[in-house]
Design a protein around this motif. Structure first.
Motif, mmCIF file in Angstrom:
data_model
loop_
_atom_site.group_PDB
_atom_site.id
_atom_site.type_symbol
_atom_site.label_atom_id
_atom_site.label_comp_id
_atom_site.label_asym_id
_atom_site.label_seq_id
_atom_site.Cartn_x
_atom_site.Cartn_y
_atom_site.Cartn_z
ATOM 1 N N PHE A 177 7.877 -4.787 -9.703
ATOM 2 C CA PHE A 177 6.825 -4.230 -8.633
ATOM 3 C C PHE A 177 7.314 -2.652 -8.321
ATOM 4 O O PHE A 177 8.405 -2.427 -7.837
ATOM 5 N N GLU A 178 5.990 -1.969 -8.316
ATOM 6 C CA GLU A 178 6.084 -0.621 -7.789
ATOM 7 C C GLU A 178 5.131 -0.321 -6.927
ATOM 8 O O GLU A 178 3.794 -0.715 -7.309
ATOM 9 N N LEU A 179 5.239 0.462 -5.713
ATOM 10 C CA LEU A 179 4.165 0.641 -4.833
ATOM 11 C C LEU A 179 4.360 2.024 -4.742
ATOM 12 O O LEU A 179 5.543 2.508 -4.188
ATOM 13 N N VAL A 180 3.325 2.950 -5.112
ATOM 14 C CA VAL A 180 3.415 4.515 -5.074
ATOM 15 C C VAL A 180 2.320 4.849 -4.429
ATOM 16 O O VAL A 180 1.086 4.823 -4.294
ATOM 17 N N LEU A 214 7.787 7.395 -4.216
ATOM 18 C CA LEU A 214 7.593 5.922 -4.527
ATOM 19 C C LEU A 214 7.998 5.179 -3.225
ATOM 20 O O LEU A 214 9.012 5.584 -2.775
ATOM 21 N N VAL A 215 6.983 4.296 -2.944
ATOM 22 C CA VAL A 215 7.371 3.572 -1.411
ATOM 23 C C VAL A 215 8.286 2.332 -1.612
ATOM 24 O O VAL A 215 9.013 2.183 -0.942
ATOM 25 N N PHE A 216 8.013 1.647 -2.888
ATOM 26 C CA PHE A 216 9.058 0.721 -3.029
ATOM 27 C C PHE A 216 9.075 0.338 -4.376
ATOM 28 O O PHE A 216 8.181 0.645 -5.168
ATOM 29 N N ARG A 255 5.970 -5.758 4.473
ATOM 30 C CA ARG A 255 4.706 -5.493 4.717
ATOM 31 C C ARG A 255 4.214 -3.947 4.818
ATOM 32 O O ARG A 255 4.872 -3.369 5.466
ATOM 33 N N PHE A 256 3.282 -3.758 4.123
ATOM 34 C CA PHE A 256 2.660 -2.179 4.037
ATOM 35 C C PHE A 256 1.223 -2.283 4.179
ATOM 36 O O PHE A 256 0.520 -3.239 3.746
ATOM 37 N N PHE A 257 0.697 -1.575 5.031
ATOM 38 C CA PHE A 257 -0.795 -1.007 5.099
ATOM 39 C C PHE A 257 -1.114 -0.268 3.918
ATOM 40 O O PHE A 257 -0.448 0.850 3.731
ATOM 41 N N VAL A 258 -2.156 -0.490 3.191
ATOM 42 C CA VAL A 258 -2.519 0.426 2.194
ATOM 43 C C VAL A 258 -3.924 0.705 2.425
ATOM 44 O O VAL A 258 -4.813 0.067 2.793
#
Length: 133
Positions: free
Chosen positions: A6-9, A14-16, A61-64
């Motif tokens: 998983f990647e959160l960008v 790059l956030v995670f 946990r992230f707010f997007v």
């Protein structure tokens, strides 16, 4: 439980990135959970909270604020307009920022300044609604 990549960008960074067990995603058509071997999918995101489970004990946990999610055989990639760790958010600060933005709207003498202040206020209201605070 098997892991997947998983990647959160966000536009800034790059956030995670890493192996996770599951990710709960706020899709525009509704919230959905991605697990290993999920069917391929591409969708847009609404403002909301992403829950990332690396294991049963480790949850991020992230707010997007909007973006896109793509599930492929390689894993899940989320390109978010904005991604903020929930632990860094403070309800009182969000309320103060909303009030400041509303004052900026009222004080604006130029349409562009008013539009930008309204956009900021709307983003903060989306954040507050997503967090249910």
């Amino acid at each position: 439980m098997p892991d997947f990549h998983f990647e959160l960008v966000s536009p800034e960074r790059l956030v995670f990135a890493g192996a996770v067990e599951s990710v709960v995603v706020p899709g525009t058509e509704g919230q959905f959970t991605v697990l290993k071997d999920h069917a391929p999918l591409m969708t847009t995101l609404k403002p909301g909270v992403i829950d990332i489970a690396e294991s049963k004990a480790l949850l991020h946990r992230f707010f997007v604020r909007g973006g896109f999610a793509e599930v492929s055989p390689a894993g899940l990639t989320i390109l978010a307009e904005q991604a903020i760790p929930l632990e860094s958010l403070d309800a009182a600060r969000i309320d103060a920022d909303i009030k400041d933005a509303e004052e900026d709207i009222a004080d604006a003498s130029v349409d562009e300044t008013r539009r930008l202040a309204a956009e900021k206020r709307d983003q903060l209201l989306e954040l507050k609604a997503a967090l249910k605070i």
